[in-house]
Design an enzyme around this catalytic site. Structure first.
Site, mmCIF file in Angstrom:
data_model
loop_
_atom_site.group_PDB
_atom_site.id
_atom_site.type_symbol
_atom_site.label_atom_id
_atom_site.label_comp_id
_atom_site.label_asym_id
_atom_site.label_seq_id
_atom_site.Cartn_x
_atom_site.Cartn_y
_atom_site.Cartn_z
ATOM 1 N N ASP A 4 0.815 -1.221 0.000
ATOM 2 C CA ASP A 4 0.000 0.000 0.000
ATOM 3 C C ASP A 4 0.849 1.271 0.000
ATOM 4 O OD1 ASP A 4 -2.411 1.320 -0.147
ATOM 5 O OD2 ASP A 4 -2.879 1.169 1.989
ATOM 6 N N GLU A 57 -0.857 1.442 -8.796
ATOM 7 C CA GLU A 57 -1.385 2.322 -9.837
ATOM 8 C C GLU A 57 -2.780 1.870 -10.292
ATOM 9 O OE1 GLU A 57 1.341 3.325 -12.996
ATOM 10 O OE2 GLU A 57 0.077 4.974 -13.665
#
Ligand SMILES: *[C@@H]1O[C@H](CO)[C@@H](O)[C@H](O)[C@H]1NC(C)=O
Ligand SMILES: *[C@@H]1O[C@H](CO)[C@@H](O)[C@H](O)[C@H]1NC(C)=O
Ligand SMILES: *[C@@H]1O[C@H](CO)[C@@H](O)[C@H](O)[C@H]1NC(C)=O
Ligand SMILES: *[C@@H]1O[C@H](CO)[C@@H](O)[C@H](O)[C@H]1NC(C)=O
Ligand SMILES: *[C@@H]1O[C@H](CO)[C@@H](O)[C@H](O)[C@H]1NC(C)=O
Ligand SMILES: *[C@@H]1O[C@H](CO)[C@@H](O)[C@H](O)[C@H]1NC(C)=O
Ligand SMILES: *[C@@H]1O[C@H](CO)[C@@H](O)[C@H](O)[C@H]1NC(C)=O
Ligand SMILES: *[C@@H]1O[C@H](CO)[C@@H](O)[C@H](O)[C@H]1NC(C)=O
Ligand SMILES: *[C@@H]1O[C@H](CO)[C@@H](O)[C@H](O)[C@H]1NC(C)=O
Ligand SMILES: *[C@@H]1O[C@H](CO)[C@@H](O)[C@H](O)[C@H]1NC(C)=O
EC number: 3.2.1.4
Length: 606
Positions: A503, A512
């Protein structure tokens, strides 16, 4: 009147014919609008009912993500309050209006090749499982989402042999801009292919998108009773506009004066992020969607000719923006099964598809299951682990009712039990496709549903310049400490091969977002709305489950290669990184050989 054939492994093949009254399309957007609920609502198991509210909400969230990715002048119906109109001058230096469309991923470039794949995939899905959108009251948003992309693609194709393929290259200053949507750097260069400098893959890919969406807008169902009706957004004049673009682009792809070549040959700037590995698969899939659109047997045969000419069967690996081959056998089968006029040999293509899918579900490649159960394709999955797995699940879902035996249907997907016109139910057992979907929705070693904002355990740091609220590319992870906006409904890259998820905002392979990442999940969610009364897996996750298992340190991927502290790399930076790694590797190898030779010499001389 529609005919449905439904399958069960428990009983012999059951064929039920039902008469369903059709409802007129309501394409004005709902008022009040659908807005994603906050993530805590994804921790509440639903109280049952059909359609399942958790799945309808997920479908709505997945579409909402595309609204957040909009470029250009935003309409008054815009639901994403923190987005602003942007990049209104796109194309101005080339004297063409290329404003609008979608930002491709976490940055602000607009990339035609993956956009085309995304639109093709969503339209194909909305044709086969369209009733899922209707049941969720999401069809008007689907229409809105598709038109935002297709209307732009129409602008990007101003005449027969011109297609704009890239707006604002990822390897210019714009590619390294990290900030909001009101100060995107300009000028934003635009790049095109044309008759003398063509790009067979990009032109054929756009043709496939236009043809697939033309089929959807004409409500040309491919059912033979096997699939649900197309989403109700029929508009014949729009469909015929789309078909014209598809036909022009297909002719341009096949017959450009400059010959057949990959689009990066003509426009090297696209190679930084979306280099194409070949164009045979795009030619074949464009011809196929066009044969469906026009009922043409010769186009079907052209698609078969490309399949053998370009030896596509030998390179059957993943289905994604670059590689369409696994989808081809499925589409060849669907069309042959539906239209005898196609002249297609259904059982021959069914066998090709089963050969591929059997190998996958038996873990014999391509791809293999990670320790915690994700289908992982070495190479493709390292950059975005969920996308190839979800695309496979989506194809399996679609193909399963066409499989030749009950055992195969069960292995691919399992049973769809019929309860009446508006009441299907999916028996979610230990089947391959649903296990991949459940994995993406939180049934994994991290207890993370890899979709932003759907559950308290969802990712908090999607790699998205516009959602992050940050201004400083050097401090992506820390400034601001918490991502400013919640990018609801965004499917992210996914965990690493060991199932670990960190994360981290700068870690683009994991965090992304991208147009093509959401596409298979949309079709899968529509399918589940239609056929699954059980909640998506994440409603059963405990609050804080991820925090308990969150791994320490950093992932070791291209972004964190050197001491796990490397600079941010765009998708494109990877190629440079790969070159560096190869060169360093060769030097080390060279030194090792040198040293060994030295040692040997010494041993020999002493
Ligand atoms: C989330 O929504 C629920 C109601 O659906 C509400 O009770 C709760 O306060 C909200 N939480 C936040 C953080 O907004
Ligand atoms: C869809 O709209 C209908 C009519 O307004 C409503 O009855 C139904 O509950 C809605 N379904 C969902 C999933 O929102
Ligand atoms: C096609 O459009 C491009 C870009 O707008 C333009 O440069 C070119 O002259 C046009 N070609 C023809 C044949 O109209
Ligand atoms: C849009 O504009 C508002 C108001 O100026 C600003 O607060 C917000 O951050 C902008 N959104 C983005 C994505 O930059
Ligand atoms: C194609 O585009 C290139 C540069 O983008 C240009 O030099 C060339 O003249 C164009 N060819 C045609 C046939 O328009
Ligand atoms: C059909 O689509 C066309 C083109 O976008 C649009 O002008 C027209 O209003 C649409 N018709 C209906 C009935 O929605
Ligand atoms: C390509 O050109 C040939 C020869 O003129 C023609 O027969 C064929 O139909 C063309 N292909 C397409 C896709 O337009
Ligand atoms: C599909 O329907 C056509 C008639 O429209 C029929 O000829 C064909 O055999 C059917 N195919 C299958 C596999 O049911
Ligand atoms: C269709 O394909 C099957 C399997 O490859 C083959 O046995 C059959 O002869 C083919 N049928 C026709 C009409 O070509
Ligand atoms: C719908 O399915 C449920 C089982 O999920 C069943 O109990 C119910 O009777 C069905 N309703 C109709 C109208 O078929």
């Amino acid at each position: 009147m529609r005919f449905m054939i439904l399958y069960t492994t428990i009983r012999p093949l059951v064929i039920l014919l039902t008469l369903c009254t059709s409802v007129l399309a309501q394409l004005s957007l709902p008022n009040p609008p659908f807005l994603p609920p906050n993530s805590s609502s994804g921790a509440q198991p639903s109280s049952g009912g059909y359609p399942n509210q958790q799945w309808t909400t997920l479908l709505g969230n997945l579409l909402y993500f595309y609204e957040a990715q909009r470029s250009g002048e935003l309409p008054s119906s815009n639901r994403v309050s923190w987005r602003n109109s942007s990049a209104l001058d796109d194309g101005i230096d080339a004297h063409i209006d290329l404003s609008g469309g979608y930002y491709d991923a976490g940055d602000y470039s607009k990339d035609t090749f993956p956009l085309s794949f995304t639109l093709m995939s969503i339209c194909w899905g909305a044709n086969d499982f369209g009733k899922g959108y209707d049941l969720a009251n999401q069809t008007a948003y689907l229409d809105d989402m598709l038109r935002w992309g297709l209307d732009w693609l129409i602008k990007a194709h101003p005449n027969d042999t011109t297609l704009y393929v890239l707006i604002a290259s990822k390897d210019t200053a714009d590619g390294t801009y990290w900030g909001g949507d009101r100060s995107i750097p300009s000028p934003r260069p635009v790049y095109k292919i044309n008759d003398s400098q063509p790009g067979t893959d990009a032109a054929a890919g756009a043709a496939a998108a236009f043809a697939a969406c033309s089929n959807l807008y004409a409500s040309r169902a491919l059912d033979n009773g096997t699939f649900s009706a197309p989403a109700k957004l029929r508009n014949d004049s729009y469909s015929s506009t789309l078909l014209t673009h598809a036909q022009q682009l297909y002719a341009f792809a096949a017959n450009a004066t400059g010959g057949r070549k990959t689009y990066q040959t003509s426009v090297p700037q696209v190679a930084a992020a979306y280099q194409s590995s070949g164009y045979g698969d795009e030619l074949a899939i464009a011809a196929l969607f066009l044969s469906w659109a026009t009922g043409s047997a010769s186009l079907y045969q052209e698609a078969e000719a490309y399949y053998s000419k370009y030896k596509l069967g030998d390179a059957n690996r993943v289905f994604n923006w670059d590689s369409k081959t696994p989808g081809l056998a499925v589409l060849f089968s669907q069309i042959a099964q539906s239209f005898s006029a196609s002249s297609g040999n259904f059982s021959a293509w069914q066998a090709v598809a089963e050969n591929y899918f059997d190998s996958i579900v038996n873990n014999q490649g391509p791809g293999s299951l990670t320790k915690d159960g994700l289908l992982f394709f070495q190479g493709d999955s390292n950059l975005a682990s969920l996308n190839p797995a979800l695309n496979t699940a989506m194809l399996l879902h679609r193909f399963s009712p066409l499989a030749s035996s009950a055992a195969k249907k069960a292995a691919y997907l399992v049973v769809i039990i019929f309860f009446g016109c508006h009441n299907w139910s999916l028996n979610v057992k230990k089947d391959f496709a649903n296990r991949q979907v459940a994995y993406a929705l939180g049934k994994n070693s991290m207890s993370v549903p890899y979709i932003v904002g759907v559950n308290p355990n969802s990712p908090s740091n999607p790699h998205s310049a516009m959602a992050s609220g940050g201004q400083d590319i050097g401090q992506i992870d820390t400034s601001p400490a918490q991502e400013t906006y919640v990018l609801y409904g965004a499917v992210i890259g996914g965990p690493d091969e060991r199932g670990r998820f960190f994360d981290i905002r700068s870690d683009w392979p994991q965090t992304e977002v991208a147009l093509d990442y959401n596409a298979p999940m949309l079709t899968l969610a529509a399918m589940h709305v239609l056929a699954d009364t059980n909640d998506p897996y994440y409603t059963s996750l405990k609050a804080g489950a991820y925090d308990k298992v969150k791994p320490q340190g950093f992932p070791c991927d291209p972004v964190f290669s050197q001491g796990c502290q490397g600079p941010h790399l765009s998708k494109g930076g990877l190629i440079a990184m790969a070159v560096v790694i190869t060169v360093v590797g060769l030097i080390i190898l060279g030194l090792t050989v040198y040293y060994v030779v030295l040692l040997l010499k010494r041993t020999v001389t002493t």
